[in-house]
Design a protein around this motif. Structure first.
Motif, short mmCIF file in Angstrom:
data_model
loop_
_atom_site.label_atom_id
_atom_site.label_comp_id
_atom_site.label_asym_id
_atom_site.label_seq_id
_atom_site.Cartn_x
_atom_site.Cartn_y
_atom_site.Cartn_z
N SER A 1 0.83 -1.21 0.00
CA SER A 1 0.00 0.00 0.00
C SER A 1 0.86 1.26 0.00
O SER A 1 0.54 2.24 -0.67
CB SER A 1 -0.94 0.00 1.21
N LEU B 1 -19.45 5.68 0.61
CA LEU B 1 -18.43 4.87 1.28
C LEU B 1 -18.55 4.92 2.80
O LEU B 1 -18.51 3.88 3.47
CB LEU B 1 -17.03 5.34 0.86
N TYR C 1 -11.73 -0.62 6.22
CA TYR C 1 -11.02 0.18 5.22
C TYR C 1 -9.51 0.11 5.40
O TYR C 1 -8.77 0.10 4.42
CB TYR C 1 -11.49 1.64 5.27
N ARG D 1 -6.78 -1.31 2.52
CA ARG D 1 -6.03 -0.16 2.00
C ARG D 1 -5.28 -0.44 0.70
O ARG D 1 -5.38 0.35 -0.25
CB ARG D 1 -5.06 0.34 3.09
N GLU E 1 -5.91 -2.64 -1.66
CA GLU E 1 -6.88 -2.84 -2.74
C GLU E 1 -7.59 -1.54 -3.10
O GLU E 1 -7.90 -1.30 -4.28
CB GLU E 1 -7.91 -3.90 -2.32
N ILE E 2 -7.84 -0.70 -2.10
CA ILE E 2 -8.48 0.59 -2.36
C ILE E 2 -7.58 1.46 -3.23
O ILE E 2 -8.01 2.04 -4.23
CB ILE E 2 -8.80 1.31 -1.02
N SER F 1 -7.22 -0.26 -6.87
CA SER F 1 -8.41 -0.12 -7.72
C SER F 1 -8.60 1.33 -8.16
O SER F 1 -9.00 1.60 -9.29
CB SER F 1 -9.66 -0.61 -6.98
N PHE F 2 -8.28 2.27 -7.27
CA PHE F 2 -8.43 3.69 -7.60
C PHE F 2 -7.44 4.11 -8.68
O PHE F 2 -7.81 4.78 -9.66
CB PHE F 2 -8.23 4.55 -6.35
N SER G 1 -11.45 -2.99 -11.53
CA SER G 1 -11.81 -3.88 -10.42
C SER G 1 -11.12 -5.23 -10.57
O SER G 1 -10.89 -5.93 -9.58
CB SER G 1 -13.33 -4.06 -10.35
N LEU H 1 -13.35 2.23 -7.30
CA LEU H 1 -13.04 2.05 -5.87
C LEU H 1 -14.30 1.67 -5.09
O LEU H 1 -14.29 0.74 -4.28
CB LEU H 1 -12.43 3.35 -5.32
N VAL I 1 -15.02 -1.83 -2.98
CA VAL I 1 -15.36 -1.82 -1.55
C VAL I 1 -16.74 -2.45 -1.35
O VAL I 1 -16.95 -3.24 -0.42
CB VAL I 1 -15.32 -0.39 -0.98
#
Length: 430
Positions: free
Chosen positions: A7, A239, A258, A262, A264-265, A268-269, A274, A389, A393
């Protein structure tokens, strides 16, 4: 020396990509030529391993479910939850767009001359009329050639085949054990490949972000600043308020959730894909305490049918275009929009540019000029990042909700994951 977490690496790559893109804002063609292929290689690597993981995990998961009745029960609860989330997303999008009026002050003369013909052609093929669209959806779910469906990446058809194959594997009893063992080995091998691919994730993120920023810069966002800000505010409300309340209802701390998601967030962003996190989520959600049978069923289904971020964006974009053209969206017309979006958001899946195809189909059904989409095509990448994102989630939370609902969630393992400094998985997650 302590190894930097994934991350943190992705965050550093994101910051460097933004700086690099701003510095070379006037050289977007060169950036696209030299850096975009690097980002595309990373996305291709991820997409390469998604289908084998989906097939293997679904077959293993379904084969482990006692009977068809139990599978139908999980499927029914999953669809009910997906529809509920879709309804909330549409209502929130319509509410915020009505209050903020992001399209009211936009000059139509600023519309970019960008062709949306490829999306219009797909929309026309998919939406002759709504009854036919629903019929086509059910027809398309059943693959006539599974190899062709795999080649096209048609997840719904792949899911249908994998569920049937899993049921057949369970039905033949002891003879099916060799099939289950084979796919368990496939799954382990694919997770190993995933771990390897993740090592170049920061490079892929840097390339994709640098190209995006070099193309748009900051100045080009001002004419559409109100729309961008409105969409991002709506997504953050979804969210932290909607998903936060759902997490509390199932007794999950949303902030811990969350924190654990972190990497993956961020991934993906930054990639706006996805698929980039789907292989990792199969491992991670099992580490969180969800049973593999629930994960293997809910997660692939959610990747095609539980697109809360995309639906929220679609609702806001349609009102934005209507406001731009001075079309009065009365409560009655908004109710029609709500119904149409509930159908089109599920009726058009697995087609190129699905989000824009849904928008064109919905705009056409409401008599709103689809040409207005040309105004936002240029900045769609910026909007795609946040809606992806939210989709990721939402699907992760949906898996936990269904696992809790089915009493297939190990709470002790969840708390163990929170307080552990190292993953309990065989493969690195953080």
């Amino acid at each position: 020396m302590k190894k930097t977490r994934l991350s943190t690496q992705i965050l550093i790559a994101l910051i460097l990509g933004v700086i690099f893109g701003l510095l070379f804002n006037g050289h977007s063609q060169s950036m696209t030529r030299y850096l975009l292929p690097i980002g595309n290689v990373f996305i291709n690597l991820i997409q390469m391993i998604v289908i084998p993981i989906v097939i293997a995990s679904l077959i293993i998961g379904v084969a482990s479910i006692d009977n068809i009745k139990k599978l139908g029960k999980i499927g029914g609860k999953t669809i009910i939850y997906f529809e509920f989330i879709t309804m909330i997303a549409i209502i929130l999008g319509l509410l915020i767009a009505t209050i903020v009026q992001p399209g009211a002050s936009v000059e139509r003369s600023h519309i970019q001359k960008i062709s949306i013909q490829k999306y219009e052609q797909t929309a026309e093929q998919q939406t002759h009329n709504f009854p036919e669209m629903i019929i086509n959806l059910f027809v398309q779910v059943v693959p006539k050639n599974i190899v062709q469906s795999i080649a096209k990446g048609d997840l719904l058809a792949i899911i249908f085949f994998s569920i049937l194959f899993g049921l057949a594997t369970a039905a033949i009893g002891e003879r099916g054990k060799i099939i289950v063992d084979f796919f368990k080995a496939v799954l382990e091998a694919m997770f190993w490949v995933t771990d390897l691919v993740m090592k170049i994730a920061p490079i892929g993120v840097f390339s994709l972000i640098a190209v995006t920023i070099s193309q748009f810069g900051i100045g080009s966002l001002w004419p559409l600043g109100k729309l961008v800000i409105s969409v991002y505010v709506a997504m953050f409300i979804f969210l932290f308020v909607v998903f936060g309340l759902i997490a509390h209802l199932v007794k999950i701390d949303p902030f811990q959730f969350y924190r654990l998601l972190r990497p993956e967030i961020l991934l993906s962003f930054t990639t706006a894909s996805s698929d980039s996190v789907l292989p990792r989520l199969f491992v991670k959600l099992e580490d969180f305490g969800c049973s593999r049978s629930v994960i293997s069923f809910v997660l692939p289904m959610g990747n095609t049918l539980n697109l809360a971020g995309s639906t929220l964006f679609q609702a806001m974009t349609i009102l934005f275009i209507a406001q731009m053209y001075g079309i009065n969206m009365t409560p009655g017309r908004q109710m029609t929009l709500f119904i149409v979006l509930m159908i089109t958001s599920k009726g058009i899946v697995g087609v190129p540019g699905a989000s824009f195809v849904v928008l064109i189909a919905t705009l056409s059904a409401l008599g709103i000029p689809a040409e207005g989409l040309a105004f936002i095509v240029g900045i769609d990448r910026i909007l795609d990042m946040i809606r992806t994102l939210v989709n990721v989630v939402g699907n992760s939370l949906a898996t936990i909700v269904i696992a809790k609902w089915e009493r297939q969630f190990d709470t002790a393992r969840w708390f163990e994951t929170i307080f552990s400094t190292q993953s309990q998985s065989k493969y690195r997650l953080y």
